[in-house]
Design a protein around this motif. Sequence first.
Motif, mmCIF file in Angstrom:
data_model
loop_
_atom_site.group_PDB
_atom_site.id
_atom_site.type_symbol
_atom_site.label_atom_id
_atom_site.label_comp_id
_atom_site.label_asym_id
_atom_site.label_seq_id
_atom_site.Cartn_x
_atom_site.Cartn_y
_atom_site.Cartn_z
ATOM 1 N N VAL A 151 0.879 -1.169 0.000
ATOM 2 C CA VAL A 151 0.000 0.000 0.000
ATOM 3 C C VAL A 151 0.915 1.216 0.000
ATOM 4 O O VAL A 151 1.843 1.303 0.814
ATOM 5 C CB VAL A 151 -0.924 0.025 1.236
ATOM 6 N N GLY A 152 0.658 2.138 -0.919
ATOM 7 C CA GLY A 152 1.519 3.314 -1.033
ATOM 8 C C GLY A 152 0.728 4.598 -1.082
ATOM 9 O O GLY A 152 -0.461 4.615 -1.398
ATOM 10 N N VAL A 153 1.432 5.684 -0.761
ATOM 11 C CA VAL A 153 0.831 7.016 -0.783
ATOM 12 C C VAL A 153 1.947 8.044 -0.973
ATOM 13 O O VAL A 153 3.082 7.827 -0.549
ATOM 14 C CB VAL A 153 0.030 7.294 0.521
ATOM 15 N N TRP A 154 1.627 9.131 -1.620
ATOM 16 C CA TRP A 154 2.536 10.273 -1.763
ATOM 17 C C TRP A 154 1.940 11.429 -0.976
ATOM 18 O O TRP A 154 0.714 11.620 -0.969
ATOM 19 C CB TRP A 154 2.655 10.695 -3.225
ATOM 20 N N THR A 155 2.794 12.219 -0.350
ATOM 21 C CA THR A 155 2.317 13.415 0.345
ATOM 22 C C THR A 155 3.375 14.503 0.267
ATOM 23 O O THR A 155 4.556 14.217 0.054
ATOM 24 C CB THR A 155 1.946 13.115 1.814
ATOM 25 N N ALA A 156 2.941 15.730 0.429
ATOM 26 C CA ALA A 156 3.857 16.862 0.370
ATOM 27 C C ALA A 156 4.829 16.826 1.550
ATOM 28 O O ALA A 156 4.448 16.497 2.675
ATOM 29 C CB ALA A 156 3.077 18.175 0.379
ATOM 30 N N GLU A 157 6.058 17.157 1.280
ATOM 31 C CA GLU A 157 7.105 17.147 2.308
ATOM 32 C C GLU A 157 6.716 18.005 3.514
ATOM 33 O O GLU A 157 6.974 17.633 4.658
ATOM 34 C CB GLU A 157 8.411 17.647 1.695
ATOM 35 N N GLU A 158 6.060 19.108 3.267
ATOM 36 C CA GLU A 158 5.700 20.015 4.356
ATOM 37 C C GLU A 158 4.402 19.630 5.081
ATOM 38 O O GLU A 158 4.026 20.255 6.068
ATOM 39 C CB GLU A 158 5.604 21.463 3.864
ATOM 40 N N MET A 194 3.791 2.945 7.917
ATOM 41 C CA MET A 194 4.189 3.120 6.527
ATOM 42 C C MET A 194 5.489 3.924 6.484
ATOM 43 O O MET A 194 5.459 5.140 6.663
ATOM 44 C CB MET A 194 3.087 3.826 5.745
ATOM 45 N N PRO A 195 6.620 3.292 6.222
ATOM 46 C CA PRO A 195 7.883 4.029 6.177
ATOM 47 C C PRO A 195 8.075 4.763 4.849
ATOM 48 O O PRO A 195 7.476 4.413 3.826
ATOM 49 C CB PRO A 195 8.935 2.938 6.342
ATOM 50 N N LEU A 196 8.936 5.765 4.887
ATOM 51 C CA LEU A 196 9.344 6.451 3.663
ATOM 52 C C LEU A 196 10.118 5.479 2.783
ATOM 53 O O LEU A 196 10.889 4.652 3.284
ATOM 54 C CB LEU A 196 10.245 7.639 3.992
ATOM 55 N N THR A 197 9.925 5.597 1.482
ATOM 56 C CA THR A 197 10.662 4.743 0.545
ATOM 57 C C THR A 197 11.973 5.386 0.107
ATOM 58 O O THR A 197 12.822 4.716 -0.459
ATOM 59 C CB THR A 197 9.833 4.466 -0.723
ATOM 60 N N GLY A 198 12.094 6.687 0.298
ATOM 61 C CA GLY A 198 13.251 7.421 -0.205
ATOM 62 C C GLY A 198 13.000 8.036 -1.566
ATOM 63 O O GLY A 198 13.802 8.816 -2.074
ATOM 64 N N ARG A 199 11.860 7.720 -2.163
ATOM 65 C CA ARG A 199 11.508 8.297 -3.467
ATOM 66 C C ARG A 199 10.865 9.658 -3.268
ATOM 67 O O ARG A 199 10.079 9.848 -2.348
ATOM 68 C CB ARG A 199 10.564 7.376 -4.227
ATOM 69 N N THR A 200 11.195 10.581 -4.144
ATOM 70 C CA THR A 200 10.609 11.914 -4.107
ATOM 71 C C THR A 200 10.201 12.302 -5.522
ATOM 72 O O THR A 200 10.645 11.703 -6.496
ATOM 73 C CB THR A 200 11.605 12.964 -3.563
ATOM 74 N N ALA A 201 9.359 13.307 -5.605
ATOM 75 C CA ALA A 201 8.931 13.846 -6.895
ATOM 76 C C ALA A 201 8.644 15.326 -6.709
ATOM 77 O O ALA A 201 8.242 15.751 -5.622
ATOM 78 C CB ALA A 201 7.673 13.126 -7.386
ATOM 79 N N PRO A 202 8.859 16.131 -7.739
ATOM 80 C CA PRO A 202 8.513 17.555 -7.637
ATOM 81 C C PRO A 202 7.029 17.700 -7.329
ATOM 82 O O PRO A 202 6.195 16.965 -7.857
ATOM 83 C CB PRO A 202 8.831 18.111 -9.023
ATOM 84 N N PHE A 203 6.716 18.641 -6.456
ATOM 85 C CA PHE A 203 5.320 18.885 -6.079
ATOM 86 C C PHE A 203 5.171 20.359 -5.743
ATOM 87 O O PHE A 203 5.746 20.829 -4.769
ATOM 88 C CB PHE A 203 4.934 18.017 -4.877
ATOM 89 N N SER A 205 5.849 23.866 -5.146
ATOM 90 C CA SER A 205 7.147 24.512 -4.953
ATOM 91 C C SER A 205 8.042 23.705 -4.019
ATOM 92 O O SER A 205 9.026 24.208 -3.508
ATOM 93 C CB SER A 205 6.936 25.919 -4.383
ATOM 94 N N SER A 206 7.700 22.433 -3.806
ATOM 95 C CA SER A 206 8.448 21.608 -2.869
ATOM 96 C C SER A 206 8.611 20.199 -3.429
ATOM 97 O O SER A 206 8.741 20.024 -4.626
ATOM 98 C CB SER A 206 7.699 21.673 -1.529
ATOM 99 N N LEU A 207 8.574 19.219 -2.537
ATOM 100 C CA LEU A 207 8.704 17.820 -2.938
ATOM 101 C C LEU A 207 7.547 16.997 -2.400
ATOM 102 O O LEU A 207 7.014 17.292 -1.337
ATOM 103 C CB LEU A 207 9.985 17.214 -2.353
ATOM 104 N N ALA A 208 7.214 15.943 -3.120
ATOM 105 C CA ALA A 208 6.304 14.927 -2.604
ATOM 106 C C ALA A 208 7.172 13.755 -2.166
ATOM 107 O O ALA A 208 8.174 13.434 -2.805
ATOM 108 C CB ALA A 208 5.325 14.486 -3.682
ATOM 109 N N LEU A 209 6.796 13.154 -1.057
ATOM 110 C CA LEU A 209 7.509 12.007 -0.511
ATOM 111 C C LEU A 209 6.623 10.781 -0.611
ATOM 112 O O LEU A 209 5.408 10.870 -0.422
ATOM 113 C CB LEU A 209 7.855 12.253 0.966
ATOM 114 N N GLN A 210 7.223 9.645 -0.876
ATOM 115 C CA GLN A 210 6.453 8.409 -0.995
ATOM 116 C C GLN A 210 6.596 7.573 0.279
ATOM 117 O O GLN A 210 7.697 7.362 0.777
ATOM 118 C CB GLN A 210 6.934 7.586 -2.187
#
Length: 114
Positions: A68-75, A88-97, A99-104
Amino acid sequence: PFVALRPGVVGMALAEPGRFEDGAGEPDPLLLHISMVFGRPAAQRRGVGLPLLLHILDVARSTGYQRVGVWTAEENIPARKLYERAGMPLTGRTAPFRSSLALQYESSIGAQPA
């Protein structure tokens, strides 16, 4: 969709089959993707989100998903804390979101014991 009632609707979560390539690829039959989790403002930080997430994990496990996965804004600290409380631990994957980053976040789930 999953709904929390106390009485009346106080929260909701939506999960859907995941896809490879961070949602851009073909369906991934082993991944359930959480699209959103939210609570009414008056119900936030009152124990609504965690039961919703745990229910999603249970449903995913009982229907054959392995992750089960989810992305959310870093802030978005409240959401991040919620996913971490649900195991649910962080995977280390990020994506632009914006003006910041989304974390998986992603949780591996196993089949329930018989």
